[in-house]
Structure formats: structure tokens, C-alpha cells
Design an enzyme around this catalytic site. Structure first.
Site, PDB file in Angstrom:
ATOM      1  N   ASP A   1       0.845  -1.193   0.000  1.00  0.00           N
ATOM      2  CA  ASP A   1       0.000   0.000   0.000  1.00  0.00           C
ATOM      3  C   ASP A   1       0.880   1.242   0.000  1.00  0.00           C
ATOM      4  O   ASP A   1       1.906   1.284   0.684  1.00  0.00           O
ATOM      5  CB  ASP A   1      -0.901  -0.014   1.236  1.00  0.00           C
ATOM      6  CG  ASP A   1      -2.038   0.972   1.146  1.00  0.00           C
ATOM      7  OD1 ASP A   1      -1.776   2.193   1.126  1.00  0.00           O
ATOM      8  OD2 ASP A   1      -3.201   0.540   1.102  1.00  0.00           O
TER       9      ASP A   1
ATOM     10  N   ASN B   1     -13.175  -3.378   2.649  1.00  0.00           N
ATOM     11  CA  ASN B   1     -14.244  -2.392   2.810  1.00  0.00           C
ATOM     12  C   ASN B   1     -15.180  -2.521   1.617  1.00  0.00           C
ATOM     13  O   ASN B   1     -14.718  -2.741   0.495  1.00  0.00           O
ATOM     14  CB  ASN B   1     -13.663  -0.975   2.864  1.00  0.00           C
ATOM     15  CG  ASN B   1     -12.652  -0.821   3.970  1.00  0.00           C
ATOM     16  OD1 ASN B   1     -12.860  -1.267   5.090  1.00  0.00           O
ATOM     17  ND2 ASN B   1     -11.528  -0.203   3.658  1.00  0.00           N
TER      18      ASN B   1
ATOM     19  N   GLN C   1     -14.626   2.176   1.423  1.00  0.00           N
ATOM     20  CA  GLN C   1     -13.914   1.726   0.227  1.00  0.00           C
ATOM     21  C   GLN C   1     -13.515   2.928  -0.620  1.00  0.00           C
ATOM     22  O   GLN C   1     -14.366   3.677  -1.087  1.00  0.00           O
ATOM     23  CB  GLN C   1     -14.783   0.767  -0.589  1.00  0.00           C
ATOM     24  CG  GLN C   1     -14.063   0.147  -1.750  1.00  0.00           C
ATOM     25  CD  GLN C   1     -14.917  -0.873  -2.500  1.00  0.00           C
ATOM     26  OE1 GLN C   1     -16.071  -1.114  -2.172  1.00  0.00           O
ATOM     27  NE2 GLN C   1     -14.333  -1.465  -3.522  1.00  0.00           N
TER      28      GLN C   1
ATOM     29  N   HIS D   1     -10.538  -5.364  -2.924  1.00  0.00           N
ATOM     30  CA  HIS D   1      -9.175  -5.534  -2.428  1.00  0.00           C
ATOM     31  C   HIS D   1      -9.208  -5.857  -0.942  1.00  0.00           C
ATOM     32  O   HIS D   1     -10.086  -5.411  -0.220  1.00  0.00           O
ATOM     33  CB  HIS D   1      -8.304  -4.312  -2.707  1.00  0.00           C
ATOM     34  CG  HIS D   1      -8.818  -3.018  -2.164  1.00  0.00           C
ATOM     35  ND1 HIS D   1      -9.893  -2.335  -2.713  1.00  0.00           N
ATOM     36  CD2 HIS D   1      -8.410  -2.270  -1.120  1.00  0.00           C
ATOM     37  CE1 HIS D   1     -10.102  -1.216  -2.029  1.00  0.00           C
ATOM     38  NE2 HIS D   1      -9.218  -1.167  -1.050  1.00  0.00           N
TER      39      HIS D   1
END
Length: 111
Positions: free
Chosen positions: A30, A84, A91, A97
Site C-alpha cells: 500500500d 471495505n 472503500q 481488495h
């Protein structure tokens, strides 16, 4: 989808720090990590969110991918897997994801 950033990463059109990949998914770090280890696991095919996932096979493959990523990242002492769904669920990218988070003790409640 041509305008989906995660589709572009999965296709190799946008560079990312890839940590693992298989035919059906890709895992990458990330850009705004929320823990010492923060890896995203995404399907290569576009699925908008968990709310629209219709394949148990793909869902199972993604969950197993999360576990494999956690092992490869050395998260044997524990980790968290989060997804999410929808704007109200937090999200930010409309592509399914899973966040694999670890490397520190996780608090509860999360949000």
C-alpha cells in the site's frame, strides 16, 4: 476497466511494489501504509467490491492469497485482513481488495 487503478496495476500498466502474484490475483504494498506491513491483495479481473463478488472460487482464492502473503511477510504472530465495501464502508477504490496488515499489535475496535 480502463480507468481502474487496481486493474492497471494488475495488468502491469502502473508500477507497484509487487510482493506476490498468481494467475488470478496480485499483491502489492500500500502507498499509504497503516501498519509496518500493509499489503493489498486484488483480483486480476475487475470486481467492484465484496458486495458484488459472485464467485466463491475467486473469494476463496483471495482469502488463501491473504494467508500466503501474511506468511511470506513473516506475520506469524498475528495479522489482520480487512476489506471495505462501498463508500459508507470506507472503500476508496472501486475494485475489490483485501488489506493484509501486521507487524504491530492491532487494536479493537478498528473503526
Amino acid at each position: 476497466m480502463t480507468d481502474c487503478v487496481f486493474c492497471a496495476i494488475a495488468a502491469g500498466a502502473i508500477p507497484a511494489d509487487i510482493v506476490a502474484e498468481e494467475d488470478g490475483w496480485v499483491a502489492f504494498r500500500d502507498l499509504e501504509p497503516q501498519a509496518p506491513v500493509h499489503v493489498l491483495v486484488v483480483p486480476r479481473t475487475h470486481v467492484s467490491s465484496l458486495a458484488t463478488l459472485s464467485s466463491g472460487t475467486l473469494g476463496g482464492e483471495l482469502v488463501l492469497a491473504c494467508a500466503a502473503v501474511a506468511r511470506s511477510e513473516g506475520l506469524g504472530d498475528g495479522y489482520r485482513v480487512v476489506t471495505n465495501a462501498g463508500e459508507d464502508g470506507g472503500q476508496a477504490v472501486a475494485h475489490l481488495h483485501f488489506h493484509v496488515l501486521g507487524g504491530r499489535r492491532m487494536g479493537w475496535p478498528p473503526g
